[in-house]
Design a protein around this motif. Structure first.
Motif, PDB file in Angstrom:
ATOM      1  N   LEU A  18       0.519  -1.370   0.273  1.00  7.77           N
ATOM      2  CA  LEU A  18      -0.012   0.147   0.049  1.00  7.77           C
ATOM      3  C   LEU A  18       0.816   1.309   0.147  1.00  7.77           C
ATOM      4  O   LEU A  18       0.146   2.481  -0.106  1.00  7.77           O
ATOM      5  N   ALA A  19       2.279   1.015  -0.551  1.00  5.43           N
ATOM      6  CA  ALA A  19       2.635   2.060  -0.969  1.00  5.43           C
ATOM      7  C   ALA A  19       2.876   2.907  -1.843  1.00  5.43           C
ATOM      8  O   ALA A  19       2.397   2.199  -3.045  1.00  5.43           O
ATOM      9  N   ILE A  20       2.696   4.201  -2.178  1.00  4.34           N
ATOM     10  CA  ILE A  20       2.568   4.649  -3.593  1.00  4.34           C
ATOM     11  C   ILE A  20       4.090   4.734  -3.812  1.00  4.34           C
ATOM     12  O   ILE A  20       5.102   5.445  -3.319  1.00  4.34           O
ATOM     13  N   THR A  21       3.976   3.894  -5.857  1.00  3.48           N
ATOM     14  CA  THR A  21       5.595   4.218  -6.413  1.00  3.48           C
ATOM     15  C   THR A  21       5.494   5.063  -7.649  1.00  3.48           C
ATOM     16  O   THR A  21       6.069   5.403  -7.460  1.00  3.48           O
ATOM     17  N   ASN A  22       4.549   5.923  -7.703  1.00  6.52           N
ATOM     18  CA  ASN A  22       3.862   6.572  -8.622  1.00  6.52           C
ATOM     19  C   ASN A  22       3.215   7.473  -8.890  1.00  6.52           C
ATOM     20  O   ASN A  22       1.939   7.097  -7.747  1.00  6.52           O
ATOM     21  N   CYS A  23       2.916   8.935  -8.868  1.00  2.76           N
ATOM     22  CA  CYS A  23       1.499   9.964  -8.631  1.00  2.76           C
ATOM     23  C   CYS A  23       1.233  10.661  -9.990  1.00  2.76           C
ATOM     24  O   CYS A  23       2.433  11.274 -10.068  1.00  2.76           O
ATOM     25  N   VAL A  24       0.581  11.403 -10.370  1.00  3.31           N
ATOM     26  CA  VAL A  24       0.679  12.149 -10.874  1.00  3.31           C
ATOM     27  C   VAL A  24      -0.617  13.499 -10.499  1.00  3.31           C
ATOM     28  O   VAL A  24      -1.663  12.980 -10.101  1.00  3.31           O
ATOM     29  N   VAL A  25      -0.696  14.933  -9.772  1.00  8.82           N
ATOM     30  CA  VAL A  25      -1.316  15.191  -8.942  1.00  8.82           C
ATOM     31  C   VAL A  25      -1.312  17.200  -9.878  1.00  8.82           C
ATOM     32  O   VAL A  25      -0.671  18.067  -8.907  1.00  8.82           O
ATOM     33  N   ARG A  26      -2.287  16.763 -11.132  1.00  7.96           N
ATOM     34  CA  ARG A  26      -1.979  18.146 -11.878  1.00  7.96           C
ATOM     35  C   ARG A  26      -3.476  18.730 -12.689  1.00  7.96           C
ATOM     36  O   ARG A  26      -3.474  19.632 -12.807  1.00  7.96           O
ATOM     37  N   TRP A  27      -3.819  17.032 -12.329  1.00  9.60           N
ATOM     38  CA  TRP A  27      -5.319  17.344 -14.116  1.00  9.60           C
ATOM     39  C   TRP A  27      -6.161  18.034 -13.010  1.00  9.60           C
ATOM     40  O   TRP A  27      -6.474  17.627 -11.723  1.00  9.60           O
TER      41      TRP A  27
END
Length: 336
Positions: A183-192
């Motif tokens: 449940l660890a986050i390995t990649n993210c996109v936060v802008r849309w």
């Protein structure tokens, strides 16, 4: 002349001596369990976080009753944990409302800068272990990640508000997340903005570009909204054979990790259910919570069972994708 000056000062109106009230000291007055319930982190974890952001937040002196780094972190964690109005946080922490807003912004920016350190895709030496954990989770072989999108609801922005209206008619940021079996986050996109479709966010992410150029031998599990690619596995729309049914079952059991991840993220940081800030600020707060989520996973911080945060203004529901980072890319300015 001295007498004139004396008379002038004696007759001044409106002068009041500044009085500093004693602020609460949560680290001294609360037990470990109470710290978890109020801030979602224990004493050692809070000190660890404070040390991470100290270079950006440390005041050179305590002049004018300046907040310590620990106090700034506590104010921010309290806001993240309950997501209520700044006035409520200010009353409980013994500061002014405007101070809460300034502190949350500063701490969020400092934490967001740590994204590339705490949000990383598995390296070559880690891939075998990652695949084994996913296989034990749902019998899905060769899996190195699961991807999903979730919406962080925000108040209507002042500019281009229509771009942020998602398919459920609410304003939001569409965030793309890739997670592992822990449940660890390995990649993210936060802008849309919330109106952007999940598939577009995925196609324009740095993760997609990197893996299309240098295709891995492993796969990422996605839902039917994402494209089927040699390295992206989606479920069969309709399972017509026993083998297709077995595949869909294994795919669903394995991919449930990202659904659990989304639930834990928004349970630990209730502010992500509704943010009363502009989109850029919402992106920074979301990035900061992603960093803190991975810190909590790596440090095995328990998730508080006490459900004391206030209800958000509108019902919280998952809608779309997270924002991406180079395999952690950053949005112009600071949000990815």
């Amino acid at each position: 002349m001295a007498g004139i000056v004396h008379i002038f000062h004696a007759g001044r109106r409106g002068y009041r001596q500044r009085v500093h009230t004693e602020r609460p000291k949560p680290l001294q007055q609360y037990t470990t369990e109470e710290l978890y319930n109020r801030f979602q982190f224990g004493l050692d974890d809070i000190n660890y976080i404070a040390d991470l952001v100290r270079p950006q937040l440390q005041c050179r002196t305590l002049r004018s009753h300046a907040l310590t780094v620990e106090e700034q972190v506590l104010i921010t964690l309290r806001f993240y944990a309950c997501g209520t109005f700044y006035e409520v946080i200010a009353d409980s922490m013994g500061v002014h409302r405007t101070t809460v807003g300034e502190v949350v912004t500063a701490v969020s920016d400092a934490l967001a800068r740590l994204l590339d350190h705490f949000v990383t895709f598995p390296t070559d030496g880690q891939i075998a272990k990652v695949k084994q954990k996913f296989f034990l989770l749902g019998d899905m072989p060769n899996t190195i990640g699961v991807i999903d999108h979730t919406h962080v609801h925000i108040q209507a922005p002042r500019q281009r508000e229509w771009e942020y209206v998602n398919r459920k008619g609410r304003h939001s940021i569409n965030v793309q997340l890739v997670g592992d079996a822990d449940l660890a986050i390995t990649n993210c996109v936060v802008r849309w903005p919330g109106s952007v479709h999940d598939a577009r966010i995925f196609r324009e992410s740095r993760l997609f570009t990197e893996f299309q150029t240098n295709r891995p031998d492993e796969v990422i599990l996605a839902d039917s909204a994402d494209p089927l690619l040699p390295w992206v596995m989606t479920p069969f729309p309709t399972a017509n054979t026993p083998s297709q049914m077995r595949y869909n079952n294994a795919h669903g059991r394995t991919r449930c990790a990202i659904e659990r991840l989304n639930g834990v993220l928004k349970r630990r940081f209730a502010c992500l259910n509704y943010l009363r800030v502009e989109p850029q600020g919402a992106c920074q707060i979301t990035l900061a919570c992603i960093v803190l989520h991975n810190i909590a996973v790596h440090r095995r911080v328990p998730l508080s069972d006490i459900d004391d945060p206030p209800e958000p203004l509108a019902p919280a529901d998952d809608l779309g994708p997270p924002m991406d980072f180079p395999l952690n890319e950053r949005l112009s300015g600071s949000a990815r």
